[in-house]
Enzyme design. Structure first.
Site, PDB file in Angstrom:
ATOM      1  N   ARG A  85       0.828  -1.225   0.000  1.00 33.00           N
ATOM      2  CA  ARG A  85       0.000   0.000   0.000  1.00 33.00           C
ATOM      3  C   ARG A  85       0.861   1.275   0.000  1.00 33.00           C
ATOM      4  O   ARG A  85       0.496   2.279   0.625  1.00 33.00           O
ATOM      5  CB  ARG A  85      -0.930   0.056   1.217  1.00 33.00           C
ATOM      6  CG  ARG A  85      -1.872  -1.090   1.360  1.00 33.00           C
ATOM      7  CD  ARG A  85      -2.918  -1.179   0.249  1.00 33.00           C
ATOM      8  NE  ARG A  85      -3.656  -2.393   0.426  1.00 33.00           N
ATOM      9  CZ  ARG A  85      -3.293  -3.567  -0.105  1.00 33.00           C
ATOM     10  NH1 ARG A  85      -2.260  -3.631  -0.910  1.00 33.00           N
ATOM     11  NH2 ARG A  85      -3.983  -4.644   0.132  1.00 33.00           N
TER      12      ARG A  85
ATOM     13  N   SER B 242     -10.705  -0.777   4.088  1.00 33.81           N
ATOM     14  CA  SER B 242      -9.893  -0.932   5.299  1.00 33.81           C
ATOM     15  C   SER B 242      -9.343   0.414   5.736  1.00 33.81           C
ATOM     16  O   SER B 242      -8.696   1.109   4.960  1.00 33.81           O
ATOM     17  CB  SER B 242      -8.730  -1.890   5.028  1.00 33.81           C
ATOM     18  OG  SER B 242      -9.240  -3.185   4.822  1.00 33.81           O
TER      19      SER B 242
ATOM     20  N   GLU C 148      -4.582   3.426   6.533  1.00 32.85           N
ATOM     21  CA  GLU C 148      -4.421   3.188   5.087  1.00 32.85           C
ATOM     22  C   GLU C 148      -5.159   4.281   4.321  1.00 32.85           C
ATOM     23  O   GLU C 148      -4.751   4.677   3.235  1.00 32.85           O
ATOM     24  CB  GLU C 148      -4.991   1.810   4.737  1.00 32.85           C
ATOM     25  CG  GLU C 148      -4.969   1.511   3.249  1.00 32.85           C
ATOM     26  CD  GLU C 148      -5.383   0.084   2.924  1.00 32.85           C
ATOM     27  OE1 GLU C 148      -5.060  -0.840   3.704  1.00 32.85           O
ATOM     28  OE2 GLU C 148      -6.033  -0.105   1.882  1.00 32.85           O
TER      29      GLU C 148
HETATM   30  C1  LIG Z   1     -15.772  -1.461  -0.072  1.00 31.25           C
HETATM   31  C2  LIG Z   1     -14.308  -1.154  -0.273  1.00 31.25           C
HETATM   32  C3  LIG Z   1     -13.412  -2.197  -0.417  1.00 31.25           C
HETATM   33  C4  LIG Z   1     -12.057  -1.925  -0.623  1.00 31.25           C
HETATM   34  N1  LIG Z   1     -11.196  -2.975  -0.757  1.00 31.25           N
HETATM   35  C5  LIG Z   1      -9.888  -2.729  -0.998  1.00 31.25           C
HETATM   36  C6  LIG Z   1      -8.968  -3.807  -1.166  1.00 31.25           C
HETATM   37  O1  LIG Z   1      -9.318  -4.969  -1.121  1.00 31.25           O
HETATM   38  N2  LIG Z   1      -7.680  -3.510  -1.399  1.00 31.25           N
HETATM   39  C7  LIG Z   1      -7.227  -2.227  -1.473  1.00 31.25           C
HETATM   40  O2  LIG Z   1      -6.034  -2.022  -1.703  1.00 31.25           O
HETATM   41  N3  LIG Z   1      -8.073  -1.175  -1.308  1.00 31.25           N
HETATM   42  C8  LIG Z   1      -9.390  -1.401  -1.076  1.00 31.25           C
HETATM   43  N4  LIG Z   1     -10.246  -0.356  -0.897  1.00 31.25           N
HETATM   44  C9  LIG Z   1      -9.731   1.035  -0.881  1.00 31.25           C
HETATM   45  C10 LIG Z   1      -9.759   1.736  -2.228  1.00 31.25           C
HETATM   46  O3  LIG Z   1     -10.792   1.247  -3.060  1.00 31.25           O
HETATM   47  C11 LIG Z   1      -8.429   1.612  -2.956  1.00 31.25           C
HETATM   48  O4  LIG Z   1      -7.391   2.214  -2.216  1.00 31.25           O
HETATM   49  C12 LIG Z   1      -8.482   2.264  -4.337  1.00 31.25           C
HETATM   50  O5  LIG Z   1      -7.307   1.947  -5.045  1.00 31.25           O
HETATM   51  C13 LIG Z   1      -8.649   3.777  -4.266  1.00 31.25           C
HETATM   52  O6  LIG Z   1      -8.949   4.242  -5.574  1.00 31.25           O
HETATM   53  P1  LIG Z   1      -9.718   5.630  -5.755  1.00 31.25           P
HETATM   54  O7  LIG Z   1      -9.723   5.936  -7.201  1.00 31.25           O
HETATM   55  O8  LIG Z   1     -11.046   5.588  -5.094  1.00 31.25           O
HETATM   56  O9  LIG Z   1      -8.719   6.578  -4.979  1.00 31.25           O
HETATM   57  P2  LIG Z   1      -9.059   7.876  -4.127  1.00 31.25           P
HETATM   58  O10 LIG Z   1      -9.632   7.515  -2.808  1.00 31.25           O
HETATM   59  O11 LIG Z   1      -9.800   8.849  -4.959  1.00 31.25           O
HETATM   60  O12 LIG Z   1      -7.567   8.388  -3.891  1.00 31.25           O
HETATM   61  C14 LIG Z   1      -6.691   7.641  -3.057  1.00 31.25           C
HETATM   62  C15 LIG Z   1      -5.290   8.255  -3.148  1.00 31.25           C
HETATM   63  O13 LIG Z   1      -4.789   8.073  -4.467  1.00 31.25           O
HETATM   64  C16 LIG Z   1      -4.489   9.328  -5.057  1.00 31.25           C
HETATM   65  N5  LIG Z   1      -4.857   9.235  -6.472  1.00 31.25           N
HETATM   66  C17 LIG Z   1      -6.043   8.860  -6.994  1.00 31.25           C
HETATM   67  N6  LIG Z   1      -5.994   8.887  -8.333  1.00 31.25           N
HETATM   68  C18 LIG Z   1      -4.734   9.283  -8.657  1.00 31.25           C
HETATM   69  C19 LIG Z   1      -4.047   9.497  -9.889  1.00 31.25           C
HETATM   70  N7  LIG Z   1      -4.658   9.321 -11.065  1.00 31.25           N
HETATM   71  N8  LIG Z   1      -2.765   9.914  -9.845  1.00 31.25           N
HETATM   72  C20 LIG Z   1      -2.137  10.115  -8.662  1.00 31.25           C
HETATM   73  N9  LIG Z   1      -2.726   9.913  -7.473  1.00 31.25           N
HETATM   74  C21 LIG Z   1      -4.009   9.501  -7.465  1.00 31.25           C
HETATM   75  C22 LIG Z   1      -5.321  10.342  -4.312  1.00 31.25           C
HETATM   76  O14 LIG Z   1      -4.754  11.638  -4.383  1.00 31.25           O
HETATM   77  C23 LIG Z   1      -5.305   9.764  -2.904  1.00 31.25           C
HETATM   78  O15 LIG Z   1      -4.101  10.099  -2.248  1.00 31.25           O
HETATM   79  C24 LIG Z   1     -11.611  -0.588  -0.678  1.00 31.25           C
HETATM   80  C25 LIG Z   1     -12.524   0.464  -0.555  1.00 31.25           C
HETATM   81  C26 LIG Z   1     -13.858   0.189  -0.357  1.00 31.25           C
HETATM   82  C27 LIG Z   1     -14.832   1.328  -0.255  1.00 31.25           C
END
Ligand SMILES: Cc1cc2nc3c(=O)[nH]c(=O)nc-3n(C[C@H](O)[C@H](O)[C@H](O)COP(=O)(O)OP(=O)(O)OC[C@H]3O[C@@H](n4cnc5c(N)ncnc54)[C@H](O)[C@@H]3O)c2cc1C
Length: 318
Positions: free
Chosen positions: A173, A226, A297
């Site tokens: 992560r 998480s 996280e």
């Molecule tokens: C129900 C649920 C289950 C989940 N299960 C998992 C799991 O199994 N494993 C896991 O790892 N995570 C999990 N997550 C967490 C999350 O989905 C992941 O971390 C996911 O990768 C975040 O993507 P996002 O586009 O929503 O990022 P955001 O929440 O929008 O951003 C997260 C971070 O990434 C940065 N970011 C986003 N896009 C970019 C980009 N294009 N360039 C640079 N930086 C960027 C943002 O600035 C921020 O710091 C879960 C979340 C939920 C709600």
């Protein structure tokens, strides 16, 4: 709110708005306003936006906001929301190309439909490809960067660079530059190398994986997955449950009964400050009782409200 009045743009094709609540762009459904919100039309449009807003610094980036807590007073300057349901997906030279705004589950299905395997884990991650790259998202033994051949990054100068995993220091992560500094740009696309295999079997595994998630995670309630990283050799959920914290509720924010490492916001009524306070309380309790210091996280961005001016309680429609 930052004074943005003199700021006007030329030739942009995306959607711009000002003083917009970010609650609707986060899966926790809470969070204050962005001074300037931008939904780029595509990567070139985002580059043009970055060049024209250089005075504000790089925008804060959101994908699907599924790992982000936006504080109640919101984010100063610009916020770029990358999620793009029409983002490009393609196969070229044995690699799967995905723009950063594509939803990770869509990439998983696309890979399976094109006879690739091992992308299935992405089906359960409700974020964008860009978010998965930024977080090195993973589950069930899979991890995003294991499959990255190269990425395209939009730099603060407003120009693009192509980089390989060798340019980064990748861990659980965590994604940093090779010299250990924080990532300096916005991921705009990636090329993945997934092994070829039985796509039909991969589709079955996607179904199984989603059923497993429905059984074990509170997917019907606003959450951000998480909250804490797993400490070495243990699970944050196990520690939180062992401390008897499941169901602990503060002002509408609650430690999920279904999965102890999730905090839910059942009615969308909790403020970011309520969720943040609960995160700190859980951390403190686990530290006091087990000696383990859990590290969040979830990413926390923006400014706290001064007391008395927090956003009124109440859900924000998505
Ligand atoms: C129900 C649920 C289950 C989940 N299960 C998992 C799991 O199994 N494993 C896991 O790892 N995570 C999990 N997550 C967490 C999350 O989905 C992941 O971390 C996911 O990768 C975040 O993507 P996002 O586009 O929503 O990022 P955001 O929440 O929008 O951003 C997260 C971070 O990434 C940065 N970011 C986003 N896009 C970019 C980009 N294009 N360039 C640079 N930086 C960027 C943002 O600035 C921020 O710091 C879960 C979340 C939920 C709600």
């Amino acid at each position: 709110m930052m004074m943005l009045e003199p700021l006007t743009f030329e030739g942009l094709r995306g959607r711009e708005s000002r003083n917009v609540a970010l609650a609707r762009y986060t899966s926790w459904r809470t969070g204050g306003p962005a001074d300037l919100l931008y939904l780029p039309a595509d990567r070139d449009d985002l580059a043009s936006f970055v060049r024209q807003t250089r005075a504000l610094g790089m925008p804060t980036v959101l994908g699907l906001g599924s790992n982000t807590l936006v504080r109640d007073a919101g984010v100063r300057g610009a916020v770029a929301v990358m999620h793009n349901p029409g983002g490009a997906l393609a196969i070229a030279d044995g690699l799967v190309y995905a723009e950063a705004g594509v939803a990770a589950p869509k990439l998983a299905r696309f890979a399976a439909n094109h006879g690739c395997v091992e992308a299935e884990f992405l089906a359960g991650i409700p974020g964008t490809v860009g978010g998965a790259l930024a977080m090195n998202a993973g589950c069930y033994g899979g991890e995003t960067w294991r499959y990255v051949a190269r990425v395209e990054v939009l730099l603060p100068s407003g120009t693009f660079a192509v980089r390989t995993p060798d340019d980064y220091s990748i861990a659980y992560r965590s994604v940093r530059r090779g010299d250990g500094s924080a990532c300096d740009g916005i991921f705009t696309a990636a090329w993945f190398r997934f092994p070829l295999g039985d796509g039909a079997a991969a589709r079955v595994r996607i179904k199984d994986l989603l059923n497993r998630r429905i059984a074990t995670q509170p997917l019907g309630l606003p959450n951000a997955g998480s909250v804490f990283r797993n400490p070495p050799g243990d699970h944050a959920a196990r520690l939180i449950e062992a401390c008897g914290l499941k169901g602990l509720e503060r002002n509408g924010a609650r430690v999920s009964e279904k999965h102890a490492n999730f905090i839910v916001n059942p009615n969308g009524a909790a403020r970011a400050s309520d969720i943040e306070a609960l995160i700190l309380e859980v951390r403190r309790e686990v530290l006091d009782r087990t000696g383990v210091a859990l590290e969040p996280e979830v990413r926390i961005v923006g400014e706290r409200s001064e007391s008395g001016v927090a956003k009124p309680r109440g859900g924000v429609p998505r």
